[in-house]
Design a protein around this motif. Structure first.
Motif, short mmCIF file in Angstrom:
data_model
loop_
_atom_site.label_atom_id
_atom_site.label_comp_id
_atom_site.label_asym_id
_atom_site.label_seq_id
_atom_site.Cartn_x
_atom_site.Cartn_y
_atom_site.Cartn_z
N MET A 110 57.88 7.75 -37.67
CA MET A 110 58.62 7.20 -38.75
C MET A 110 57.93 7.00 -40.00
SD MET A 110 60.83 3.77 -38.19
CE MET A 110 62.06 4.58 -37.04
N LYS A 111 58.46 7.29 -40.96
CA LYS A 111 57.86 7.14 -42.26
C LYS A 111 57.47 5.67 -42.63
CE LYS A 111 59.51 11.27 -44.70
NZ LYS A 111 60.06 11.78 -45.68
N LYS A 112 56.35 5.49 -43.54
CA LYS A 112 56.12 4.17 -44.11
C LYS A 112 56.71 3.92 -45.18
CE LYS A 112 51.68 3.91 -41.65
NZ LYS A 112 50.18 3.56 -41.82
N ILE A 113 57.62 2.84 -45.35
CA ILE A 113 58.21 2.57 -46.69
C ILE A 113 57.86 1.20 -47.35
CG2 ILE A 113 60.67 2.23 -47.51
CD1 ILE A 113 61.89 3.88 -45.37
N LEU A 114 57.47 1.28 -48.54
CA LEU A 114 57.15 0.10 -49.31
C LEU A 114 58.27 -0.21 -50.33
CD1 LEU A 114 55.03 -2.18 -49.57
CD2 LEU A 114 54.05 -0.73 -51.32
N ILE A 115 58.89 -1.32 -50.27
CA ILE A 115 59.79 -1.43 -51.11
C ILE A 115 59.21 -2.63 -52.34
CG2 ILE A 115 62.01 -3.05 -51.45
CD1 ILE A 115 62.56 -2.09 -48.37
N GLN A 116 58.96 -2.11 -53.46
CA GLN A 116 58.52 -2.84 -54.64
C GLN A 116 59.25 -3.50 -55.28
OE1 GLN A 116 57.06 -0.17 -57.58
NE2 GLN A 116 55.87 -1.85 -58.77
N LYS B 254 61.98 -9.29 -39.47
CA LYS B 254 60.80 -9.42 -40.28
C LYS B 254 59.89 -8.27 -40.82
CE LYS B 254 59.98 -14.20 -38.78
NZ LYS B 254 58.97 -15.03 -38.01
N VAL B 255 59.67 -8.33 -42.17
CA VAL B 255 58.57 -7.19 -42.63
C VAL B 255 57.38 -7.94 -43.31
CG1 VAL B 255 60.52 -5.54 -42.77
CG2 VAL B 255 59.95 -6.89 -44.81
N SER B 256 56.36 -7.20 -43.42
CA SER B 256 55.39 -7.91 -44.02
C SER B 256 55.56 -7.90 -45.56
CB SER B 256 53.93 -7.09 -43.55
OG SER B 256 53.57 -7.52 -42.22
N VAL B 257 55.17 -8.92 -46.19
CA VAL B 257 55.08 -9.05 -47.63
C VAL B 257 53.84 -9.36 -48.26
CG1 VAL B 257 56.65 -10.47 -49.33
CG2 VAL B 257 57.48 -10.03 -47.03
N MET B 258 53.48 -8.91 -49.33
CA MET B 258 52.39 -9.02 -50.12
C MET B 258 52.74 -9.67 -51.75
SD MET B 258 49.25 -6.37 -51.34
CE MET B 258 48.10 -6.64 -52.58
N MET B 259 52.04 -10.42 -52.09
CA MET B 259 52.54 -10.91 -53.60
C MET B 259 51.20 -10.75 -54.54
SD MET B 259 52.47 -13.01 -56.36
CE MET B 259 51.85 -14.50 -56.43
N ASP B 260 51.10 -9.84 -55.49
CA ASP B 260 49.88 -9.79 -56.30
C ASP B 260 50.52 -9.58 -57.75
OD1 ASP B 260 47.16 -9.74 -56.82
OD2 ASP B 260 47.39 -7.45 -56.65
N SER B 261 51.29 -10.57 -58.41
CA SER B 261 51.89 -10.60 -59.52
C SER B 261 50.80 -10.58 -60.53
CB SER B 261 52.70 -11.50 -60.01
OG SER B 261 53.83 -11.63 -59.00
N ASN B 262 50.71 -9.57 -61.70
CA ASN B 262 49.56 -9.71 -62.24
C ASN B 262 48.13 -9.43 -61.96
OD1 ASN B 262 49.23 -9.34 -65.38
ND2 ASN B 262 48.52 -11.38 -65.57
N ALA C 31 66.25 -3.80 -46.23
CA ALA C 31 64.95 -3.46 -45.63
C ALA C 31 64.95 -3.94 -44.10
CB ALA C 31 63.90 -4.36 -46.45
N ILE C 32 65.57 -4.67 -43.72
CA ILE C 32 65.34 -5.31 -42.43
C ILE C 32 66.43 -4.97 -41.41
CG2 ILE C 32 64.05 -7.43 -43.13
CD1 ILE C 32 66.58 -9.27 -42.81
N PHE C 33 67.77 -4.49 -41.98
CA PHE C 33 68.83 -4.45 -40.86
C PHE C 33 68.99 -2.84 -40.76
CE2 PHE C 33 70.85 -8.46 -42.48
CZ PHE C 33 69.87 -9.26 -41.44
N THR C 34 68.10 -2.00 -41.27
CA THR C 34 68.16 -0.53 -41.13
C THR C 34 67.45 0.09 -39.97
OG1 THR C 34 66.68 -0.36 -43.01
CG2 THR C 34 69.00 -0.07 -43.68
N ASN D 33 56.99 -0.29 -39.98
CA ASN D 33 57.10 0.87 -40.89
C ASN D 33 57.75 0.37 -42.26
OD1 ASN D 33 55.63 2.78 -39.13
ND2 ASN D 33 57.45 2.30 -37.73
N THR D 34 58.02 -0.81 -42.46
CA THR D 34 58.55 -1.38 -43.72
C THR D 34 57.77 -2.43 -44.25
OG1 THR D 34 60.79 -0.43 -42.77
CG2 THR D 34 60.73 -2.13 -44.68
N ALA D 35 57.64 -2.40 -45.59
CA ALA D 35 56.93 -3.66 -45.81
C ALA D 35 57.38 -3.86 -47.51
CB ALA D 35 55.28 -3.19 -46.01
N ILE D 36 57.33 -5.02 -47.80
CA ILE D 36 57.60 -5.57 -49.40
C ILE D 36 56.49 -5.90 -49.90
CG2 ILE D 36 58.99 -7.03 -50.53
CD1 ILE D 36 60.99 -7.24 -48.27
N PHE D 37 56.39 -5.47 -51.22
CA PHE D 37 55.47 -5.88 -52.56
C PHE D 37 56.15 -6.52 -53.63
CE2 PHE D 37 52.86 -5.16 -56.40
CZ PHE D 37 51.75 -5.39 -55.68
#
Length: 285
Positions: free
Chosen positions: A1-7, A88-96, A48-51, A59-63
């Protein structure tokens, strides 16, 4: 399954920097959205979470990114609030780049100093990077003087940090006046300049006057440097009694942390990579 990052970017156009790093980190598909706000994020998160089934959400994450850190923090809160139960999906915050830059700065300092026995001054400490550098230094047991041109802003930032870290070793200082800057820097082992671009925060003469100084780190990549005499490419370069790092000298570590953090998002589906989590990840690199 493909790894999808949602920016999810708070700026009108999603950051090309963050997109390039995502590709270099091995993401299979990158979905980028600009102008995202806490009020508009729910549908994007639900998509992101219901598909995918809960077992496949690893295999799905949010940036979360963008140039405004406060907006990114608000968006992160909205994203995590929308996640629930097994969805749930993993989330990263790195604004600026605030979290990865702060983590790289403190990890760089730790190569040369025992942070638990270090006294540091963070110039430009009320900004998003300076505030996070202060937080991480305090978390490692350092004594920190947070300096700003405005003593009121410095005090306010110190008060806000009290909600996330033990501030017993933190003090607020003004650095606008020469006397205030001298007092903030007296007897320190570490100077970190984390002010706005093109802003000189300390002169070479004032720096040389700190007889106890062991390490100086300037995070400004745009001339003039925040610390006079420290070059952007400096990497543990000897300056009389102390070593110096410039923005690019720290930048290599920052990029390694950013890449590793993107990859780590796909290790589980319940990671929240914020300031401390990104720093802890950086320690393993």
């Amino acid at each position: 399954m493909k790894k999808i990052l949602i920016q999810l970017d708070t700026d009108p156009f999603p950051s090309t920097f963050d997109r390039v790093v995502a590709v270099d980190a091995g993401v299979d598909e990158l979905f980028s959205y600009g102008g995202v706000t806490p009020e508009t994020v729910e549908g994007l998160v639900h998509g992101a979470i219901f598909t995918r089934s809960p077992r496949d959400l690893v295999n799905t994450a949010i940036f979360v990114g963008g140039s405004h850190v406060a907006a990114g923090e608000a968006l992160l809160r909205a994203v995590t609030k929308t996640l629930f139960g097994p969805f749930k999906v993993s989330v990263m915050m790195d604004s600026n780049g605030s979290n990865t830059t702060a983590a790289a700065t403190v990890l760089t300092a730790a190569r040369h100093l025992d942070l638990s026995n270090t006294t540091a001054v963070v110039l430009g400490g009320t900004g998003p990077v300076g505030c996070r550098v202060t937080q991480l230094l305090l978390g490692q047991g350092a004594t920190v003087r947070l300096a700003s041109r405005s003593l009121d802003r410095s005090k306010a930032t110190c008060e806000s940090l009290a909600s996330v870290v033990n501030c017993a070793k933190l003090s607020a200082h003004e650095s606008q006046s020469d006397a205030g800057l001298a007092a903030a820097c007296a007897g320190v082992d570490l100077v970190v300049a984390a002010g706005a671009a093109k802003t000189r925060l300390i002169s070479a003469a004032r720096l040389q006057a700190i007889s106890t100084l062991k390490l100086a780190i300037d995070l400004n990549a745009v001339a003039p440097p925040g610390i006079e005499g420290v070059e952007v490419m400096d990497k543990a370069r000897e300056h009389a009694r102390f070593l110096a790092y410039g923005a690019i000298g720290v930048g290599g570590t920052k990029m390694k942390i950013h890449l590793a953090a993107i990859k780590d998002l796909f290790a589980t589906n319940d990671r929240v990579l914020d300031t401390v989590a990104i720093y802890d990840l950086g320690k393993s690199i």
